[in-house]
Scaffold this motif. Structure first.
Motif, short mmCIF file in Angstrom:
data_model
loop_
_atom_site.label_atom_id
_atom_site.label_comp_id
_atom_site.label_asym_id
_atom_site.label_seq_id
_atom_site.Cartn_x
_atom_site.Cartn_y
_atom_site.Cartn_z
N UNK A 163 -2.56 16.68 -3.19
CA UNK A 163 -2.13 16.81 -1.80
C UNK A 163 -1.92 15.43 -1.17
N UNK A 164 -0.88 15.33 -0.36
CA UNK A 164 -0.57 14.05 0.28
C UNK A 164 -1.70 13.59 1.20
N UNK A 165 -2.46 14.53 1.72
CA UNK A 165 -3.55 14.19 2.65
C UNK A 165 -4.85 13.84 1.93
N UNK A 166 -4.85 13.84 0.58
CA UNK A 166 -6.11 13.67 -0.16
C UNK A 166 -6.46 12.21 -0.43
N UNK A 167 -5.58 11.28 -0.09
CA UNK A 167 -5.83 9.89 -0.47
C UNK A 167 -7.14 9.29 0.07
N UNK A 168 -7.63 9.67 1.27
CA UNK A 168 -8.90 9.06 1.70
C UNK A 168 -10.11 9.60 0.94
N UNK A 169 -9.93 10.67 0.18
CA UNK A 169 -11.08 11.36 -0.42
C UNK A 169 -11.19 11.13 -1.93
N UNK A 170 -10.27 10.38 -2.51
CA UNK A 170 -10.24 10.27 -3.97
C UNK A 170 -11.39 9.45 -4.53
N UNK A 171 -11.84 8.46 -3.79
CA UNK A 171 -12.92 7.57 -4.25
C UNK A 171 -14.01 7.48 -3.19
N UNK A 172 -15.23 7.07 -3.56
CA UNK A 172 -16.29 6.91 -2.55
C UNK A 172 -15.91 5.86 -1.50
N UNK A 173 -16.41 6.04 -0.32
CA UNK A 173 -16.20 5.03 0.74
C UNK A 173 -16.87 3.73 0.31
N UNK A 174 -16.15 2.62 0.41
CA UNK A 174 -16.68 1.31 0.04
C UNK A 174 -17.63 0.83 1.14
N UNK A 178 -8.94 11.29 10.17
CA UNK A 178 -9.30 12.58 10.77
C UNK A 178 -8.15 13.58 10.58
N UNK A 179 -6.93 13.09 10.73
CA UNK A 179 -5.76 13.95 10.53
C UNK A 179 -5.70 14.47 9.10
N UNK A 180 -6.00 13.58 8.13
CA UNK A 180 -6.03 14.01 6.73
C UNK A 180 -7.12 15.05 6.49
N UNK A 181 -8.26 14.86 7.14
CA UNK A 181 -9.37 15.82 6.99
C UNK A 181 -8.96 17.20 7.49
N UNK A 182 -8.27 17.24 8.62
CA UNK A 182 -7.82 18.53 9.15
C UNK A 182 -6.80 19.20 8.23
N UNK A 183 -5.90 18.40 7.67
CA UNK A 183 -4.90 18.95 6.76
C UNK A 183 -5.54 19.48 5.49
N UNK A 184 -6.52 18.72 4.98
CA UNK A 184 -7.20 19.15 3.76
C UNK A 184 -8.04 20.40 4.02
N UNK A 185 -8.59 20.49 5.21
CA UNK A 185 -9.37 21.67 5.58
C UNK A 185 -8.49 22.93 5.54
N UNK A 186 -7.26 22.81 6.02
CA UNK A 186 -6.33 23.94 5.97
C UNK A 186 -6.00 24.31 4.53
N UNK A 196 0.84 -1.20 0.00
CA UNK A 196 0.00 0.00 0.00
C UNK A 196 0.87 1.25 0.00
N UNK A 197 0.44 2.24 -0.78
CA UNK A 197 1.17 3.51 -0.85
C UNK A 197 0.22 4.66 -0.53
N UNK A 198 0.58 5.47 0.45
CA UNK A 198 -0.18 6.69 0.71
C UNK A 198 0.04 7.66 -0.45
#
Length: 267
Positions: free
Chosen positions: A182-193, A251-259, A63-65
């Motif tokens: 953005x490095x923090x965007x990986x959880x948001x690229x696709x819909x939640x399975x 959650x950490x990625x969400x905060x970074x993306x929010x900034x 896996x790669x972030x």
């Protein structure tokens, strides 16, 4: 050098690899693509939608972030050596069908006489209307299927509207691409399975992700302004913060993306 990248060598190699995979009984290719390689893999038949059972590759691929997991189904009945020939044959078939119904190469109208002027009549409200009327008066234009509505749609006012719409579309797509990078965007690229996160829709009633946002932008009539895109992106971040524990990497990625969103959408 860079000029060699547009000569089809990559496609040729991928076709050879797929044909070898067929002989070995391989059904799927699974790979992680970085942001610069996604376009190439899409052209080679890869998709972000993973249909292969996760149990078949889980733990066997690193896996790669920041990478995007992509899949290609290797169809056993396709001769991948002949893909260029098949595409050429399909193109010729379509052109032959067009020639059967097209009259453009069968009907020839006489040339307009020297000094010809269309009788535009009166009551034309604008220069665009007058130009459309003149065009409709040319022999063969109406017979080709053109109407006044078609011609008026190509007037300056319509072009300005299209230009503004296309400019907004390009601007919004640029924002999405910058966000995806953005490095923090990986959880948001696709819909939640939701087959894996079974209670997600019980908590999040209005899910959103970057791929869905991009589809809406490309559709062309969803977002009327940057503010509307900003609302969807904030909802995406808030959904992540609502569902996930504050100590989680999501959650950490969400905060970074929010900034980051505050930087590209200044108040």
């Amino acid at each position: 050098n860079g000029s060699q990248q547009v000569k089809g060598y990559g496609t040729k190699l991928m076709c050879l690899l797929k044909q070898h995979a067929v002989t070995e009984g391989v059904e799927y290719f699974i790979t992680y693509a970085d942001n610069y390689a996604i376009g190439y893999f899409k052209k080679q038949g890869f998709t972000k939608t993973i249909t292969m059972s996760k149990s078949r590759f889980h733990g066997l691929i690193k896996d790669y972030d920041g990478g995007t997991l992509m899949e290609c189904y290797v169809h056993p009945s396709i001769d991948y050596y002949r893909v260029p020939d098949m595409i050429k044959a399909q193109k010729e078939f379509i052109l032959d069908r067009i020639r059967l119904t097209s009259k453009s190469d069968k009907v020839v109208y006489p040339p307009l006489p020297k000094g010809w002027k269309a009788d535009t009549g009166s009551g034309l409200s604008s220069r665009g209307n007058e130009a459309a009327f003149r065009a409709m008066a040319i022999p063969g234009v109406a017979e080709a299927g053109w109407t006044m509505a078609d011609l008026l749609a190509s007037t300056t006012a319509a072009k300005d509207s299209d230009r503004q719409r296309n400019h907004l579309k390009s601007e919004l797509l640029s924002i999405v691409r910058k966000t995806e990078d953005q490095q923090c965007a990986w959880p948001f690229r696709e819909p939640v399975d939701t087959t894996e996160v079974t209670d997600y829709l019980n908590v999040i009633k209005d899910p959103i992700d970057l791929s869905t946002i991009e589809k809406r932008i490309r559709k062309g009539d969803w977002y009327k302004s940057k503010e509307m895109l900003h609302v969807d992106m904030l909802r995406m971040v808030n959904n992540c913060k609502i569902y996930n524990d504050p100590s989680s990497p999501y959650y950490e990625c969400a905060e970074s993306l929010e900034k980051f969103l505050k930087e590209i959408f200044p108040p």
